[in-house]
Design an enzyme around this catalytic site. Structure first.
Site, PDB file in Angstrom:
ATOM      1  CG  HIS A   1      29.137 -21.237   4.488  1.00  0.00           C
ATOM      2  ND1 HIS A   1      27.815 -21.280   4.892  1.00  0.00           N
ATOM      3  CD2 HIS A   1      29.868 -21.441   5.614  1.00  0.00           C
ATOM      4  CE1 HIS A   1      27.753 -21.489   6.203  1.00  0.00           C
ATOM      5  NE2 HIS A   1      28.970 -21.592   6.666  1.00  0.00           N
TER       6      HIS A   1
HETATM    7  O1  RIB Z   1      29.176 -17.109   6.549  1.00  0.00           O
HETATM    8  C1  RIB Z   1      30.009 -17.882   5.726  1.00  0.00           C
HETATM    9  C2  RIB Z   1      30.940 -17.021   4.949  1.00  0.00           C
HETATM   10  O2  RIB Z   1      31.781 -16.282   5.836  1.00  0.00           O
HETATM   11  C3  RIB Z   1      31.900 -17.831   4.061  1.00  0.00           C
HETATM   12  O3  RIB Z   1      32.252 -17.081   2.942  1.00  0.00           O
HETATM   13  C4  RIB Z   1      33.089 -18.025   4.952  1.00  0.00           C
HETATM   14  O4  RIB Z   1      34.299 -18.201   4.202  1.00  0.00           O
HETATM   15  C5  RIB Z   1      33.142 -16.712   5.673  1.00  0.00           C
HETATM   16  O5  RIB Z   1      33.826 -15.793   4.841  1.00  0.00           O
END
Ligand code: RIB
Ligand code: CA
Length: 342
Positions: A271
């Site tokens: 992500h």
């Molecule tokens: O949903 C993904 C996000 O939530 C990313 O930033 C991961 O590190 C968590 O913080």
């Protein structure tokens, strides 16, 4: 004859100087003046290594940490670890908010591990935290900054920036753009059927940022779930065969297991690293300007981002919503940058 040669020497030297100055000023013009706000977090650490390996494009002023994936003491330690692994200990780390604005804190240790960093051993990094809180650092820095000059990459709950905006609304003058990893529309949520973790962890903070009027870009699950690891891509990273690539391979091999199992996929998303790729190579991504609202009412839609993708409401467009990206281009860029580290 000698005088002619002397004149020619001076001319060539001036031309060389001019071309060097042009190249430097062009690079400086393209360089992004950046603050990364983060809750490391496995994918945050990959994003931090990615960013810290790219000094030509990203002039990183500071890392600011927030509670999210794990508690603040561990997200702050993990940010210092990423800085140490990247050999960039000159970048200050400021610790920020230990909990969300209003809601009861939630964490994601089931995904990121107890230490917030799946797959690798952690230790106490040599270089410590910078003096002062992340919120005060944001206020002082953004107040003093040249108009609309600083970009903020938000990789966790937006609590720090929201607190700074509440305390000192005038800091918007220093903000060029806020690029957020968060939200979900087409993809559905990863913490509830409709909510993504960063928004679910502090929806009120996201609302404060949305309402501030800053230039806002979201990289939601809609795009991060299209940029997935694979055996070949993990091998591509491991083949770099330096310390950073070994760390990233070990982190990702562990981190993606949860998503692969949950969604029945052959790979998992990275992500937060998509935010860094967007800053480095925006042409890898596509999206559109939309109206986004965040639901912070208690109930089944708590933390949902409601995106008017087809502009049915004709409401003001308050964010650029990235909906797709070039997966192989992302992994090629990530690999190329990790190879620059030790
Ligand atoms: O949903 C993904 C996000 O939530 C990313 O930033 C991961 O590190 C968590 O913080
Ligand atoms: Ca994160």
């Amino acid at each position: 004859m000698y005088r002619y040669a002397q004149k020619l020497h001076h001319l060539l030297r001036s031309l060389l100087l001019l071309s060097l100055m042009t190249a430097t000023s062009a690079r400086a013009a393209q360089q992004i003046d950046l603050i990364i706000d983060t809750d490391p977090g496995a994918d945050d650490v990959v994003a931090l290594l990615f960013a810290l390996a790219s000094p030509q494009e990203l002039s990183i002023r500071a890392l600011t940490t927030v509670a999210g994936n794990v508690r603040l003491d561990k997200t702050s330690r993990n940010a210092r670890l990423a800085r140490e692994w990247a050999g960039r200990e000159e970048v200050p780390v400021y610790a920020g908010a230990p909990k969300p604005l209003i809601r009861t804190p939630i964490y994601a240790e089931d995904i990121h591990g107890k230490e917030g960093l799946s797959g690798v051993a952690v230790h106490e990094p040599k270089a410590g935290l910078a003096e002062g809180s992340a919120v005060n650092y944001l206020i002082e820095t953004l107040k003093a900054a040249r108009p609309h000059s600083i970009t903020l990459a938000m990789l966790g709950p937006q609590t720090n920036l929201a607190l700074a905006l509440i305390q000192e609304p005038g800091i918007v003058q220093g903000i060029k753009e806020v690029v957020v990893m968060g939200g979900a529309h087409f993809n559905g949520g990863n913490i509830t059927p409709v909510a993504e973790f960063n928004l679910f962890a502090d929806p009120q903070a996201a609302e404060v940022v949305l309402r501030s009027g800053v230039k806002l870009t979201y990289l939601p699950l809609d795009v991060t779930h299209k940029i997935l690891t694979s055996e070949a891509r993990l091998k591509q990273i491991a083949a770099i065969d330096n310390t950073a690539s070994k760390l990233v391979s070990d982190i990702l091999n562990e981190y993606v297991k949860g998503d692969m199992e949950h969604y029945g996929l052959a790979g998992g998303p990275v992500h937060d690293a998509t935010v860094i790729a967007y800053l480095l190579k925006p042409e890898l991504f596509t999206g559109r300007s939309v109206n986004v609202v965040v639901d912070s009412r208690e109930g089944p839609t708590f933390g949902q981002t409601i995106v008017d993708w087809y502009d049915g409401l004709k409401a003001p467009k308050n964010a650029f919503w990235v909906e797709s990206g070039d997966a192989q281009g992302f992994f090629d860029l990530l690999t190329e940058r990790l190879a620059r580290l030790r």
